[in-house]
Enzyme design. Structure first.
Site, PDB file in Angstrom:
ATOM      1  N   VAL A 102       0.833  -1.205   0.000  1.00  0.00           N
ATOM      2  CA  VAL A 102       0.000   0.000   0.000  1.00  0.00           C
ATOM      3  C   VAL A 102       0.867   1.254   0.000  1.00  0.00           C
ATOM      4  CG1 VAL A 102      -1.986  -1.146   1.045  1.00  0.00           C
ATOM      5  CG2 VAL A 102      -0.258  -0.126   2.537  1.00  0.00           C
ATOM      6  N   HIS A 118      -4.121  -4.266  -2.930  1.00  0.00           N
ATOM      7  CA  HIS A 118      -4.616  -3.988  -1.578  1.00  0.00           C
ATOM      8  C   HIS A 118      -4.801  -2.494  -1.317  1.00  0.00           C
ATOM      9  CE1 HIS A 118      -3.087  -8.192  -0.124  1.00  0.00           C
ATOM     10  NE2 HIS A 118      -4.215  -8.246  -0.805  1.00  0.00           N
ATOM     11  N   CYS A 129     -19.728   7.327   1.517  1.00  0.00           N
ATOM     12  CA  CYS A 129     -20.105   7.446   0.098  1.00  0.00           C
ATOM     13  C   CYS A 129     -18.992   6.997  -0.840  1.00  0.00           C
ATOM     14  CB  CYS A 129     -20.545   8.881  -0.231  1.00  0.00           C
ATOM     15  SG  CYS A 129     -19.180  10.068  -0.318  1.00  0.00           S
ATOM     16  N   CYS A 154     -15.871  13.979   5.018  1.00  0.00           N
ATOM     17  CA  CYS A 154     -16.058  14.057   3.567  1.00  0.00           C
ATOM     18  C   CYS A 154     -16.739  15.387   3.228  1.00  0.00           C
ATOM     19  CB  CYS A 154     -16.927  12.882   3.123  1.00  0.00           C
ATOM     20  SG  CYS A 154     -17.423  12.941   1.408  1.00  0.00           S
ATOM     21  N   PRO A 221      14.299 -14.339   1.497  1.00  0.00           N
ATOM     22  CA  PRO A 221      15.331 -14.946   2.351  1.00  0.00           C
ATOM     23  C   PRO A 221      14.828 -16.180   3.084  1.00  0.00           C
ATOM     24  CG  PRO A 221      14.657 -12.785   3.226  1.00  0.00           C
ATOM     25  CD  PRO A 221      13.885 -13.001   1.964  1.00  0.00           C
ATOM     26  N   ALA A 238      15.777  -9.032  -1.531  1.00  0.00           N
ATOM     27  CA  ALA A 238      15.389  -8.526  -2.853  1.00  0.00           C
ATOM     28  C   ALA A 238      16.375  -7.473  -3.346  1.00  0.00           C
ATOM     29  CB  ALA A 238      13.984  -7.929  -2.766  1.00  0.00           C
TER      30      ALA A 238
END
Ligand code: OAD
Length: 253
Positions: A102, A118, A129, A154, A221, A238
């Site tokens: 995310v 995700h 809404c 909102c 790993p 990585a």
């Protein structure tokens, strides 16, 4: 040193799907979820912080936690693994990047068209809404340990704003899921990076790719649920392995 057959397969691939999890951002200082000591779900309660019921029970706790995480991500920078995926895309006819993360570190590294299964910490919306809420691009200033923070309202319906991530018990977004399914049914190679492959339906994607005849390469790993299915298990970080792979392909191509 990489297996020559592996390099050959990658070099010949016309469409590579890369599927990432929290481990790809670990070297940027973003904690994973299931690490035995530092993982977020070892320190925090997933039911309270990552479910609609948890949000409804204590909105300030949940909103404050996600603002703290958004701050951590915005303070972090992409690492060599994120950058190597961009390099791999430059070397390949087509690369589709599917992430469970995310954060926005893939985008900040330069990846285009990232499929976020995700959701995103950076795309909150109204709980009532569902309209998007424009959050400031400034880095939030949250205390080191986080704090309770009332979510904003909102401007359309006065409902409460919620984080734009997929919580336990919620569906993954339909469009992104369809794009991911198309990618795993058409790729020649899928590279799974830094995920325990435990969370469904995302964990199904590498399996589907294998069933559709793609070569599955895993970078992690540790052992994972995908070990039995992956054709190549590359054990390591990585940030070490992906740049090495990109360079090995570049130098032989
Ligand atoms: P996990 O925390 O379950 O797994 C992280 C994986 O990264 C583990 O397998 C680690 O061994 C590996 N790892 C750690 N450091 C690494 C490194 N430097 N290089 C490569 N791998 C490394 O995270 P995910 O599998 O991404 O869901 O978790 C899946 C989902 O569960 C997340 O998207 C999140 C969580 O609940 C939502 O937020 C909806």
């Amino acid at each position: 040193m990489f297996d020559p057959d592996l390099l050959n397969t990658l070099r010949k691939a016309r469409h590579i799907a890369v599927f990432t999890g929290a481990g790809v951002s670990a070297e940027s200082g973003i904690p994973t979820f299931r690490d035995a000591q530092l993982g977020l779900w070892k320190q925090f309660d997933a039911a309270r912080l990552a479910s609609p019921d948890g949000y409804l029970a204590d909105k300030a706790l949940v909103w404050g936690w996600y603002e703290w995480r958004r701050m951590k991500v915005l303070q972090a920078a992409p690492n060599p693994a994120h950058l190597a995926i961009v390099e791999l895309a430059d070397q390949t006819e087509k690369l589709t990047l599917i992430t469970q993360n995310v954060d926005d570190l893939h985008e900040r590294a330069g990846s285009i068209g990232v499929i976020h299964l995700h959701g995103s910490l950076h795309k909150p919306r109204c709980f009532a809404c569902a309209r998007p809420y424009l959050c400031s691009s400034d880095i939030p200033e949250e205390p080191a340990d986080g704090r309770r923070l009332e979510p904003p309202r909102c401007e359309h319906c006065n409902g409460r704003i919620r984080p734009g991530v997929v919580w336990f018990g919620e569906f993954v977004p339909e469009t992104e899921w369809q794009q991911a399914e198309i990618a795993v049914s058409t790729c020649d190679v899928l590279i799974s990076v830094g995920t325990t492959s435990l969370v469904w339906p995302a964990a199904q994607l590498p399996k589907d790719a294998a069933q559709n005849g793609a070569t599955v390469i895993q970078i992690n790993p540790d052992e994972t649920a995908l070990d039995r299915i992956a054709h190549y298990n590359l054990r390591g970080r990585a940030g070490d392995i992906l740049p090495g792979l990109a360079e090995a392909i570049r130098t032989v191509s």
